[in-house]
Design an enzyme around this catalytic site. Structure first.
Site, PDB file in Angstrom:
ATOM      1  N   LYS A 110      35.689  27.916  40.881  1.00  0.00           N
ATOM      2  CA  LYS A 110      34.565  28.864  40.929  1.00  0.00           C
ATOM      3  C   LYS A 110      33.653  28.745  39.711  1.00  0.00           C
ATOM      4  O   LYS A 110      32.516  29.190  39.746  1.00  0.00           O
ATOM      5  CB  LYS A 110      35.078  30.293  41.074  1.00  0.00           C
ATOM      6  CG  LYS A 110      35.737  30.870  39.843  1.00  0.00           C
ATOM      7  CD  LYS A 110      36.180  32.304  40.073  1.00  0.00           C
ATOM      8  CE  LYS A 110      36.826  32.911  38.840  1.00  0.00           C
ATOM      9  NZ  LYS A 110      35.911  33.042  37.697  1.00  0.00           N
ATOM     10  N   ASP A 111      34.160  28.158  38.616  1.00  0.00           N
ATOM     11  CA  ASP A 111      33.355  27.999  37.408  1.00  0.00           C
ATOM     12  C   ASP A 111      32.473  26.760  37.442  1.00  0.00           C
ATOM     13  O   ASP A 111      31.663  26.546  36.534  1.00  0.00           O
ATOM     14  CB  ASP A 111      34.252  27.910  36.165  1.00  0.00           C
ATOM     15  CG  ASP A 111      34.957  29.216  35.846  1.00  0.00           C
ATOM     16  OD1 ASP A 111      34.454  30.274  36.262  1.00  0.00           O
ATOM     17  OD2 ASP A 111      36.012  29.173  35.189  1.00  0.00           O
TER      18      ASP A 111
ATOM     19  N   ARG B 162      27.907  38.674  39.693  1.00  0.00           N
ATOM     20  CA  ARG B 162      28.234  39.021  41.084  1.00  0.00           C
ATOM     21  C   ARG B 162      28.821  40.427  41.160  1.00  0.00           C
ATOM     22  O   ARG B 162      28.390  41.251  41.985  1.00  0.00           O
ATOM     23  CB  ARG B 162      29.228  38.004  41.658  1.00  0.00           C
ATOM     24  CG  ARG B 162      29.796  38.426  43.020  1.00  0.00           C
ATOM     25  CD  ARG B 162      30.825  37.436  43.535  1.00  0.00           C
ATOM     26  NE  ARG B 162      31.963  37.302  42.651  1.00  0.00           N
ATOM     27  CZ  ARG B 162      33.024  38.105  42.656  1.00  0.00           C
ATOM     28  NH1 ARG B 162      33.080  39.135  43.504  1.00  0.00           N
ATOM     29  NH2 ARG B 162      34.030  37.910  41.842  1.00  0.00           N
ATOM     30  N   ARG B 163      29.794  40.717  40.311  1.00  0.00           N
ATOM     31  CA  ARG B 163      30.433  42.035  40.355  1.00  0.00           C
ATOM     32  C   ARG B 163      29.463  43.131  39.947  1.00  0.00           C
ATOM     33  O   ARG B 163      29.482  44.225  40.513  1.00  0.00           O
ATOM     34  CB  ARG B 163      31.690  42.034  39.481  1.00  0.00           C
ATOM     35  CG  ARG B 163      32.797  41.146  40.046  1.00  0.00           C
ATOM     36  CD  ARG B 163      33.996  41.065  39.129  1.00  0.00           C
ATOM     37  NE  ARG B 163      35.025  40.205  39.708  1.00  0.00           N
ATOM     38  CZ  ARG B 163      35.671  39.254  39.048  1.00  0.00           C
ATOM     39  NH1 ARG B 163      35.375  39.015  37.766  1.00  0.00           N
ATOM     40  NH2 ARG B 163      36.605  38.526  39.651  1.00  0.00           N
TER      41      ARG B 163
ATOM     42  N   ARG C 260      34.264  40.262  27.822  1.00  0.00           N
ATOM     43  CA  ARG C 260      34.549  38.832  27.863  1.00  0.00           C
ATOM     44  C   ARG C 260      35.997  38.621  27.445  1.00  0.00           C
ATOM     45  O   ARG C 260      36.640  39.511  26.919  1.00  0.00           O
ATOM     46  CB  ARG C 260      33.636  38.061  26.893  1.00  0.00           C
ATOM     47  CG  ARG C 260      32.218  37.839  27.349  1.00  0.00           C
ATOM     48  CD  ARG C 260      32.060  36.804  28.441  1.00  0.00           C
ATOM     49  NE  ARG C 260      32.746  35.557  28.148  1.00  0.00           N
ATOM     50  CZ  ARG C 260      32.287  34.593  27.355  1.00  0.00           C
ATOM     51  NH1 ARG C 260      31.110  34.749  26.749  1.00  0.00           N
ATOM     52  NH2 ARG C 260      32.957  33.474  27.159  1.00  0.00           N
TER      53      ARG C 260
ATOM     54  N   ARG D  49      41.102  41.091  28.611  1.00  0.00           N
ATOM     55  CA  ARG D  49      40.331  42.093  29.368  1.00  0.00           C
ATOM     56  C   ARG D  49      41.196  43.306  29.717  1.00  0.00           C
ATOM     57  O   ARG D  49      40.747  44.451  29.619  1.00  0.00           O
ATOM     58  CB  ARG D  49      39.757  41.460  30.641  1.00  0.00           C
ATOM     59  CG  ARG D  49      38.745  40.364  30.351  1.00  0.00           C
ATOM     60  CD  ARG D  49      38.143  39.824  31.622  1.00  0.00           C
ATOM     61  NE  ARG D  49      37.466  38.549  31.364  1.00  0.00           N
ATOM     62  CZ  ARG D  49      36.540  38.029  32.141  1.00  0.00           C
ATOM     63  NH1 ARG D  49      36.168  38.653  33.240  1.00  0.00           N
ATOM     64  NH2 ARG D  49      35.978  36.873  31.848  1.00  0.00           N
TER      65      ARG D  49
ATOM     66  N   CYS E 207      27.393  28.823  38.841  1.00  0.00           N
ATOM     67  CA  CYS E 207      28.612  29.630  38.811  1.00  0.00           C
ATOM     68  C   CYS E 207      28.317  31.049  38.322  1.00  0.00           C
ATOM     69  O   CYS E 207      29.155  31.945  38.474  1.00  0.00           O
ATOM     70  CB  CYS E 207      29.666  28.973  37.932  1.00  0.00           C
ATOM     71  SG  CYS E 207      29.112  28.634  36.234  1.00  0.00           S
TER      72      CYS E 207
END
Length: 293
Positions: A78-79, A126-127, A144, A150, A237
């Site tokens: 996904k990156d 996206r989130r 980050r 996190r 990405c």
């Protein structure tokens, strides 16, 4: 000669790369990990979309491939940017955990509607776009770091919770931290979320054959469809886009969302198809999320 498998230095990246080393070892080859620092890892004080335009976890790994200091580079797929650098290709991926996003919070009780009144930590465009789409009054704070960092920041009081990919938690042995699984037709995952990006020189047919034999048919199907969606939208990405493949017997439902920036309204769309027509109909999904219909 010992094969060198390059990856980032995070705990999760090393776990993912060890899966690739195991595939090579089981094929009778000797392989070892090589840790490479990437720009995305070094620059922690900025949101990821401000660190670089595209592939901020990818460039140094591809540089190591190009100079021959590693034979294989392992990414979170996904990156990776929509287009692979000339001379390189992606091997077919092994089986992957579910692609869903999850909520990790300080409290054990959670309903999705609680998000409207929460402080949520996320650095994902996206989130951010999805949370604002459903809950315009939500309070968001940037975050980050790796998965463990996190979670620690949330537990120390930075926010009421955060959204993470289930695959990362599963691989890091942190599934117990999941408060709730989010609806993947609303919080649609990133293209290729949970899949390994196994990058190597396109002339390494010997290694491509090994990875093909170790691949998972559904993971390979996901990579093909979801990368096509990403490429057709010319998305990076960091773009606020998502795609989720829902299989219901012989029927496949493609769920997608798209916006040019996190500040724009998301377009959601669905397309119903079957496995034989998915690659054709994913472009119908692209047209719908772009608003071309």
């Amino acid at each position: 000669m010992k094969l060198k498998v390059g990856t980032r230095g995070s705990h999760l990246a090393k776990i993912q790369a060890k899966q690739v080393v195991k595939i090579l070892n089981e094929a009778g080859l000797d392989a070892e990990l090589v840790i490479i620092s990437t720009k995305g890892d070094r620059v922690q004080h900025l949101p990821i979309h401000k660190v670089g335009k595209n592939g901020v976890f990818v460039g140094e790994l591809e540089g190591a491939l190009e100079e021959g200091s590693v034979d294989v580079a392992v990414h979170s797929l996904k990156d990776m940017p929509s287009k692979i650098a000339p001379g390189f290709t992606l091997a077919l991926p092994p089986a992957a955990p579910d692609d869903v996003d999850v909520f990790v919070g300080k409290s054990d009780s959670f309903e999705e509607t609680d998000l409207a009144h929460m402080v949520i930590a996320t650095g994902s465009n996206r989130r951010i776009a999805q949370l604002k789409h459903f809950y315009p009054e939500i309070t968001l704070v940037p975050i980050r770091g790796n998965v463990e960092t996190r979670i620690q920041k949330v537990e120390s009081g930075l926010a009421d919770g955060t959204l993470l990919a289930y695959a990362g938690l599963f691989r890091a042995g942190l599934s117990r931290k999941v408060t709730a699984v989010l609806d993947p037709t609303r919080f649609i995952p990133s293209p290729s979320q949970g899949l390994l990006g196994i990058e190597l020189a396109e002339d390494r047919r010997d290694l491509l054959k090994i990875f093909s034999e170790a691949s998972d048919p559904y993971a390979a199907f996901r990579m093909k469809v979801e990368r096509a969606f990403q490429q057709a939208l010319n998305a990076s990405c960091a773009s606020p886009i998502g795609i989720h493949i829902e299989a219901k017997g012989s029927e496949i439902i493609l769920h997608g969302c798209f916006a040019k920036t996190a500040d724009e309204s998301l377009n959601y769309a669905t397309v119903t198809t079957n496995k034989e027509r998915t690659m054709e109909d994913v472009y119908e999904l692209v047209r719908k999320v772009k608003g071309d219909d």
